[in-house]
Write a protein that holds these residues in place. Structure first.
Motif, PDB file in Angstrom:
ATOM      1  N   ILE A  35       3.671   3.265  14.281  1.00 40.87           N
ATOM      2  CA  ILE A  35       4.396   2.324  13.413  1.00 40.87           C
ATOM      3  C   ILE A  35       3.456   1.638  12.424  1.00 40.87           C
ATOM      4  N   ALA A  36       2.342   1.111  12.919  1.00 39.90           N
ATOM      5  CA  ALA A  36       1.401   0.419  12.030  1.00 39.90           C
ATOM      6  C   ALA A  36       0.817   1.372  10.995  1.00 39.90           C
ATOM      7  N   SER A  37       0.562   2.599  11.401  1.00 43.61           N
ATOM      8  CA  SER A  37      -0.006   3.575  10.469  1.00 43.61           C
ATOM      9  C   SER A  37       1.022   4.015   9.434  1.00 43.61           C
ATOM     10  N   THR A  38       2.283   4.040   9.820  1.00 41.99           N
ATOM     11  CA  THR A  38       3.352   4.329   8.853  1.00 41.99           C
ATOM     12  C   THR A  38       3.450   3.214   7.823  1.00 41.99           C
ATOM     13  N   ALA A  39       3.392   1.969   8.308  1.00 41.51           N
ATOM     14  CA  ALA A  39       3.437   0.829   7.388  1.00 41.51           C
ATOM     15  C   ALA A  39       2.281   0.886   6.400  1.00 41.51           C
ATOM     16  N   LYS A  40       1.098   1.253   6.880  1.00 40.31           N
ATOM     17  CA  LYS A  40      -0.073   1.375   6.009  1.00 40.31           C
ATOM     18  C   LYS A  40       0.110   2.506   5.006  1.00 40.31           C
ATOM     19  N   THR A  41       0.671   3.609   5.456  1.00 39.97           N
ATOM     20  CA  THR A  41       0.867   4.772   4.584  1.00 39.97           C
ATOM     21  C   THR A  41       1.844   4.460   3.459  1.00 39.97           C
ATOM     22  N   LEU A  42       2.916   3.735   3.774  1.00 44.14           N
ATOM     23  CA  LEU A  42       3.951   3.429   2.778  1.00 44.14           C
ATOM     24  C   LEU A  42       3.597   2.234   1.906  1.00 44.14           C
ATOM     25  N   GLY A  43       2.853   1.298   2.439  1.00 41.70           N
ATOM     26  CA  GLY A  43       2.595   0.071   1.695  1.00 41.70           C
ATOM     27  C   GLY A  43       3.869  -0.738   1.544  1.00 41.70           C
TER      28      GLY A  43
END
Length: 407
Positions: free
Chosen positions: A337-345
């Motif tokens: 989840i955190a890495s998805t948030a980082k990927t999308l901004g």
């Protein structure tokens, strides 16, 4: 947990069973805070785990903990513009069924990652299917080393860039168990019994190497079937070898009755196993006072870092406990989840073409999780090598030693 079986392809006949497997699907999404913008739609965090069958107690804890992480992320608007949805698929602890489950999730472009699997033999079937679509897989429980570094640990080579795990592996767990049983508990004559599956066999091999190095003698080696219920023949051979301990490579559905039948035959020695037997059901099925198990991490209920997780899980009033791997599943889900948030901004729009970037971000992810420090090395293995020895006392498991393992 683990298994080292030949890599499985999904045969056409297997694909025809997808619909049947779907009857076991479980979905959860949680409720977003009123201020969250979810106008861009849903993104899926998948789970592949045994949700029915003899080891479902572990799988349901994995699924519930993932759902908790999803609910908390939605409440915090963690992935801007999206609502996260957990979709659970039952692998029935069977590689072919796991392949079906992975194929269903892989066909969905909204899947951002998969938490799973529990069994390493199932992971071997699932890994190539998810990797072909560049879908990150973060296991809370696979412990067989070959999943990340290949079969030749002397010349390690990463198998799948999209595969990660948040638990220590059997080349740490086996030696840790042997050091305790031989050096600390003083057991010098040990019988080995396995279920012949990848996890049990591999763990027993790692245990044996360290136990003999520590000065123990392996007095007998036997194999049972995972569906066996009468162990009298095998135990008669073990008894003749006069061991002062039994090491079992396998899971609790066999280990519990095996321990009880050994005692009934007058073989009153401790049975020790790995994380596969570390469940209350082991005791319920016949595990006796003094039996031992290792499991990854420190005891969840004693970790300061896990207190928020335990409190939140309890507040959800799930029917099933978080079990041995709930906290690990929670950390695995949060890594996705955190890495998805980082990927999308703040303004990104999800597309399956972003999975390469997502995998890269998971690889560099670090956090203080419920299980302690969470992070991955260049093979995708956990950098946290903490393990615990538990002993049955008063009808339940009690931690007797926690430390950082060395292979």
């Amino acid at each position: 947990m683990s298994s080292r079986v030949a890599r499985l392809a999904v045969a056409p006949a297997v694909l025809l069973l997808l619909a049947a497997c779907g009857t076991n699907k479980t979905e959860a999404g949680g409720s977003n805070a009123a201020s969250c913008d979810t106008s861009k739609g849903n993104l899926v965090v998948g789970v592949v785990a045994p949700l029915t069958g003899s080891v479902s107690a572990v799988g349901l804890g994995i699924q519930n903990a993932t759902a908790l992480a999803v609910d908390e992320a939605n409440a915090k608007c963690a992935v801007k513009g999206y609502k996260l949805v957990m979709v659970g698929e039952d692998d029935q602890a069977t590689p072919q069924v796991g392949a079906q489950a992975a194929s269903k999730l892989a066909a969905d472009d909204t899947v951002i990652g998969v938490v799973g699997t529990y069994n390493s033999s199932v992971a071997q079937a699932v890994q190539p299917i998810l990797a072909a679509r560049k879908i990150p897989q973060v296991s809370p429980a696979n412990t067989n080393p070959s999943l990340t570094v290949g079969d030749n640990t002397a010349a390690p080579k990463r198998q799948f860039d999209s595969y990660f795990r948040v638990c220590a592996t059997d080349n740490f767990q086996g030696p840790y168990a042997a050091d305790y049983l031989v050096t600390k508990a003083g057991k010098k004559k040990i019988a080995i019994v396995t279920d012949g599956k990848t996890y049990g066999k591999g763990l027993a091999e790692e245990f044996t190497k360290r136990a003999t190095k520590d000065g123990a003698t392996i007095v007998d080696t036997e194999q049972v079937g995972e569906k066996d219920s009468d162990f009298s023949g095998v135990l008669a051979k073990v008894k003749r070898a006069k061991p002062d301990a039994i090491y079992y490579g396998g899971e609790y559905p066999v280990a519990g009755p095996l321990s009880k039948q050994a005692q009934d035959l007058g073989l009153a020695v401790a049975l020790m196993g790995g994380d596969g037997i570390f469940d209350k059901k082991f005791v319920d099925l016949g595990g006796k006072e003094g039996d031992l198990a290792t499991s990854v991490g420190a005891p969840t209920d004693q970790l300061q870092s896990a207190q928020d997780f335990v409190k939140a899980y309890t507040a959800k009033a799930y029917k099933d406990p978080y079990a041995a791997y709930g906290a690990f599943a929670y950390d695995a889900a949060n890594a996705i989840i955190a890495s998805t948030a980082k990927t999308l901004g703040d303004n990104g729009t999800w597309a399956a073409s972003m999975r390469d970037a997502l995998v890269k971000n998971i690889g560099s992810y670090t956090a203080s999780g419920a299980t302690g420090p969470v992070g991955f090395d260049h093979y995708g293995d956990s950098t946290n090598k903490v393990l615990t020895v538990y002993q049955v006392s008063g009808g339940d498991w009690k931690a007797v030693q926690t430390g950082t393992a060395t292979s």
